[in-house]
Motif scaffolding. Structure first.
Motif, mmCIF file in Angstrom:
data_model
loop_
_atom_site.group_PDB
_atom_site.id
_atom_site.type_symbol
_atom_site.label_atom_id
_atom_site.label_comp_id
_atom_site.label_asym_id
_atom_site.label_seq_id
_atom_site.Cartn_x
_atom_site.Cartn_y
_atom_site.Cartn_z
ATOM 1 N N SER A 1 0.991 -1.263 0.047
ATOM 2 C CA SER A 1 0.176 -0.147 0.054
ATOM 3 C C SER A 1 0.992 1.069 0.065
ATOM 4 O O SER A 1 1.929 1.247 0.167
ATOM 5 C CB SER A 1 -0.866 0.069 1.170
ATOM 6 N N ALA A 2 0.293 2.427 -0.151
ATOM 7 C CA ALA A 2 1.116 3.631 -0.304
ATOM 8 C C ALA A 2 1.761 3.753 1.192
ATOM 9 O O ALA A 2 2.948 4.302 1.305
ATOM 10 C CB ALA A 2 0.199 4.869 -0.354
ATOM 11 N N VAL A 3 1.145 3.502 2.401
ATOM 12 C CA VAL A 3 1.538 3.618 3.622
ATOM 13 C C VAL A 3 2.663 2.847 3.643
ATOM 14 O O VAL A 3 3.797 3.166 4.277
ATOM 15 C CB VAL A 3 0.420 3.320 4.619
ATOM 16 N N GLU A 4 2.732 1.537 3.379
ATOM 17 C CA GLU A 4 3.953 0.623 3.342
ATOM 18 C C GLU A 4 4.972 1.116 2.632
ATOM 19 O O GLU A 4 6.304 0.996 3.092
ATOM 20 C CB GLU A 4 3.335 -0.702 2.910
ATOM 21 N N LEU A 5 4.837 1.561 1.378
ATOM 22 C CA LEU A 5 5.902 2.197 0.513
ATOM 23 C C LEU A 5 6.633 3.145 1.204
ATOM 24 O O LEU A 5 7.600 3.180 1.413
ATOM 25 C CB LEU A 5 5.303 2.629 -0.768
ATOM 26 N N ALA A 6 5.848 4.047 1.801
ATOM 27 C CA ALA A 6 6.353 5.208 2.445
ATOM 28 C C ALA A 6 6.933 4.785 3.537
ATOM 29 O O ALA A 6 8.083 5.273 3.967
ATOM 30 C CB ALA A 6 5.175 6.112 2.620
ATOM 31 N N ASP A 7 6.404 3.965 4.700
ATOM 32 C CA ASP A 7 7.338 3.388 5.606
ATOM 33 C C ASP A 7 8.496 2.880 5.444
ATOM 34 O O ASP A 7 9.545 2.939 6.017
ATOM 35 C CB ASP A 7 6.198 2.447 6.665
ATOM 36 N N PHE A 8 8.653 1.913 4.221
ATOM 37 C CA PHE A 8 9.880 1.305 3.850
ATOM 38 C C PHE A 8 10.613 2.422 3.511
ATOM 39 O O PHE A 8 11.869 2.318 3.945
ATOM 40 C CB PHE A 8 9.426 0.240 2.743
ATOM 41 N N PHE A 9 10.362 3.327 2.745
ATOM 42 C CA PHE A 9 11.320 4.435 2.196
ATOM 43 C C PHE A 9 11.836 5.297 3.422
ATOM 44 O O PHE A 9 13.097 5.474 3.444
ATOM 45 C CB PHE A 9 10.357 5.538 1.459
ATOM 46 N N LEU A 10 11.282 5.649 4.449
ATOM 47 C CA LEU A 10 11.407 6.289 5.555
ATOM 48 C C LEU A 10 12.595 5.471 6.348
ATOM 49 O O LEU A 10 13.316 5.974 7.189
ATOM 50 C CB LEU A 10 10.466 6.803 6.458
ATOM 51 N N MET A 11 12.545 4.139 5.991
ATOM 52 C CA MET A 11 13.545 3.483 6.950
ATOM 53 C C MET A 11 14.995 3.594 6.154
ATOM 54 O O MET A 11 15.882 3.233 6.822
ATOM 55 C CB MET A 11 13.221 1.801 6.928
ATOM 56 N N ASN A 12 14.868 4.126 5.011
ATOM 57 C CA ASN A 12 16.134 4.004 4.259
ATOM 58 C C ASN A 12 16.676 5.695 4.134
ATOM 59 O O ASN A 12 17.636 5.952 3.749
ATOM 60 C CB ASN A 12 16.193 3.514 3.006
ATOM 61 N N ASN A 13 15.550 6.539 4.197
ATOM 62 C CA ASN A 13 15.671 8.058 4.098
ATOM 63 C C ASN A 13 14.831 8.822 4.864
ATOM 64 O O ASN A 13 13.810 8.968 4.530
ATOM 65 C CB ASN A 13 15.687 8.478 2.565
ATOM 66 N N GLN A 14 15.317 8.986 6.177
ATOM 67 C CA GLN A 14 14.449 9.794 7.189
ATOM 68 C C GLN A 14 14.434 11.375 7.024
ATOM 69 O O GLN A 14 13.931 11.981 7.686
ATOM 70 C CB GLN A 14 14.794 9.545 8.565
ATOM 71 N N GLN A 15 15.230 11.849 5.928
ATOM 72 C CA GLN A 15 15.274 13.268 5.798
ATOM 73 C C GLN A 15 14.181 13.900 4.810
ATOM 74 O O GLN A 15 13.913 15.011 4.630
ATOM 75 C CB GLN A 15 16.609 13.419 4.865
ATOM 76 N N ILE A 16 13.269 12.922 4.302
ATOM 77 C CA ILE A 16 12.177 13.137 3.384
ATOM 78 C C ILE A 16 10.871 13.299 4.508
ATOM 79 O O ILE A 16 10.541 12.560 5.179
ATOM 80 C CB ILE A 16 11.657 12.300 2.424
ATOM 81 N N GLU A 17 10.050 14.427 4.357
ATOM 82 C CA GLU A 17 8.959 14.462 5.171
ATOM 83 C C GLU A 17 7.912 13.502 4.846
ATOM 84 O O GLU A 17 7.641 13.044 3.721
ATOM 85 C CB GLU A 17 8.195 15.877 4.752
ATOM 86 N N LYS A 18 7.227 12.768 5.775
ATOM 87 C CA LYS A 18 6.412 11.628 5.801
ATOM 88 C C LYS A 18 5.219 12.098 4.732
ATOM 89 O O LYS A 18 4.825 11.351 3.922
ATOM 90 C CB LYS A 18 5.967 11.297 7.086
ATOM 91 N N ASP A 19 4.540 13.246 4.888
ATOM 92 C CA ASP A 19 3.337 13.595 4.322
ATOM 93 C C ASP A 19 3.720 13.691 2.680
ATOM 94 O O ASP A 19 2.870 13.245 1.882
ATOM 95 C CB ASP A 19 2.772 14.776 4.596
ATOM 96 N N PHE A 20 4.861 13.891 2.295
ATOM 97 C CA PHE A 20 5.445 13.974 0.807
ATOM 98 C C PHE A 20 5.532 12.702 0.403
ATOM 99 O O PHE A 20 5.047 12.414 -0.772
ATOM 100 C CB PHE A 20 6.705 14.887 0.816
ATOM 101 N N ILE A 21 6.144 11.874 0.936
ATOM 102 C CA ILE A 21 6.523 10.484 0.545
ATOM 103 C C ILE A 21 5.406 9.468 0.591
ATOM 104 O O ILE A 21 5.098 8.936 -0.479
ATOM 105 C CB ILE A 21 7.707 9.682 1.377
ATOM 106 N N LEU A 22 4.433 10.108 1.469
ATOM 107 C CA LEU A 22 3.000 9.294 1.349
ATOM 108 C C LEU A 22 2.249 9.453 -0.006
ATOM 109 O O LEU A 22 1.901 8.555 -0.580
ATOM 110 C CB LEU A 22 2.172 9.653 2.783
ATOM 111 N N GLU A 23 2.322 11.012 -0.112
ATOM 112 C CA GLU A 23 1.571 11.363 -1.382
ATOM 113 C C GLU A 23 2.249 10.812 -2.623
ATOM 114 O O GLU A 23 1.783 10.364 -3.575
ATOM 115 C CB GLU A 23 1.365 12.913 -1.414
ATOM 116 N N PHE A 24 3.457 10.875 -2.627
ATOM 117 C CA PHE A 24 4.561 10.466 -3.702
ATOM 118 C C PHE A 24 4.407 8.944 -3.921
ATOM 119 O O PHE A 24 4.202 8.451 -5.085
ATOM 120 C CB PHE A 24 5.938 10.725 -3.206
ATOM 121 N N ALA A 25 4.002 8.031 -2.913
ATOM 122 C CA ALA A 25 3.980 6.836 -2.988
ATOM 123 C C ALA A 25 2.517 6.406 -3.690
ATOM 124 O O ALA A 25 2.415 5.614 -4.499
ATOM 125 C CB ALA A 25 4.116 5.991 -1.592
#
Length: 212
Positions: free
Chosen positions: A53-77
Motif C-alpha cells: 500500500s502507499a503507507v507501506e511503501l512510505a514507511d519502507f522508504f523512511l527506513m532508508n531516508n528519514q530526511q524526506i517529510e512523511k506527508d510528501f513521501i506518502l503522497e508520492f507513493a
C-alpha cells in the motif's frame, strides 16, 4: 462394602477421571495446529498489481531516508500506485526501481531533484542530464509509461496521455517481462536487475519482520 472401601473406590475413580481430563487437555492443546506464518513474496514481473500500500511503501522508504517529510513521501507513493494501476504496471517494482535510480530521492548524479525524473530518463552526460517534468506526479507517470513501453507490445495502448518522450523508441526496440530483463536494456550495469531484486527483498523483509 464398608464405608472405608467405598471411600477408597470413589477416591480412585475421581483420581482416574481427573487424570484422564488432564491427559485429554494435554493432547488437545498439543495437537492444535499453529497457523503458518504468511510468506511475503513480491513479484519481479513488470506487469501486474503490486502488493504494498502507499503507507507501506512510505514507511519502507523512511527506513532508508528519514530526511524526506512523511506527508510528501506518502503522497508520492500514492502517485506510484495510482499511475501504475492505470497502465497495469507492478507498483512495487516501479517504486523499488525509483529507490535505486535516485538513491531514495537523494539524487547526486546528473538528474537533479527539480527535474522530477525518477528513473534516469534521458540521462547520459553533462550535455544530456535527463528529461524534465513539471510535477512529481507527471514524473512518476513518465516512469510508469517507460516501464510499460518495455513490458508490452505496440498494440497495447496507454490509458493516460503520453508524456514519456522516449516511449515510441523503446516500444519498437525493447521487450522484457521482469526486472532482470532490464539489465543491458534499461541500463548497462550488469547487476542492474539484481540491484532492484535486492531492494524488493529488503521490502519483503521489512513487511515480514519490522512492520507488524
Amino acid at each position: 462394602m464398608n464405608s472405608k472401601k467405598i471411600k477408597n473406590y470413589f477416591g480412585k475413580w475421581i483420581s482416574s477421571v481427573f487424570f484422564l481430563m488432564i491427559l485429554n487437555c494435554f493432547f488437545s492443546c498439543k495437537t492444535v495446529p499453529t497457523p503458518p506464518e504468511k510468506e511475503i513474496k513480491l513479484s519481479r514481473e513488470i506487469l501486474g498489481a503490486g502488493q504494498f500500500s502507499a503507507v507501506e511503501l512510505a514507511d519502507f522508504f523512511l527506513m532508508n531516508n528519514q530526511q524526506i517529510e512523511k506527508d510528501f513521501i506518502l503522497e508520492f507513493a500514492g502517485f506510484y500506485i495510482q499511475e501504475a494501476a492505470m497502465e497495469n504496471i507492478n507498483s512495487d517494482v516501479a517504486f523499488a526501481q525509483m529507490c535505486l535510480e535516485t538513491g531514495f530521492l537523494r539524487f547526486g548524479g546528473l538528474v537533479q531533484p527539480d527535474f522530477h525524473n525518477y528513473c534516469g530518463l534521458g540521462a547520459m552526460d553533462a550535455d544530456h542530464p535527463g528529461e524534465k517534468f513539471e510535477t512529481e506526479q507527471l514524473g512518476v507517470r513518465a516512469h510508469i509509461q517507460h516501464l510499460q513501453a518495455y513490458a508490452t507490445t505496440q498494440d497495447v495502448q496507454l490509458n493516460n496521455q503520453l508524456i514519456d518522450p522516449r516511449y515510441h523508441w523503446v516500444h519498437k526496440t525493447k521487450f522484457v517481462t521482469d526486472i532482470f530483463g532490464l539489465t543491458g536494456t534499461w541500463a548497462t550495469d550488469p547487476n542492474y536487475g539484481n540491484k532492484i531484486d535486492e531492494i524488493l527483498s529488503r521490502m519483503e523483509f521489512f513487511i515480514k519482520n519490522i512492520k507488524k
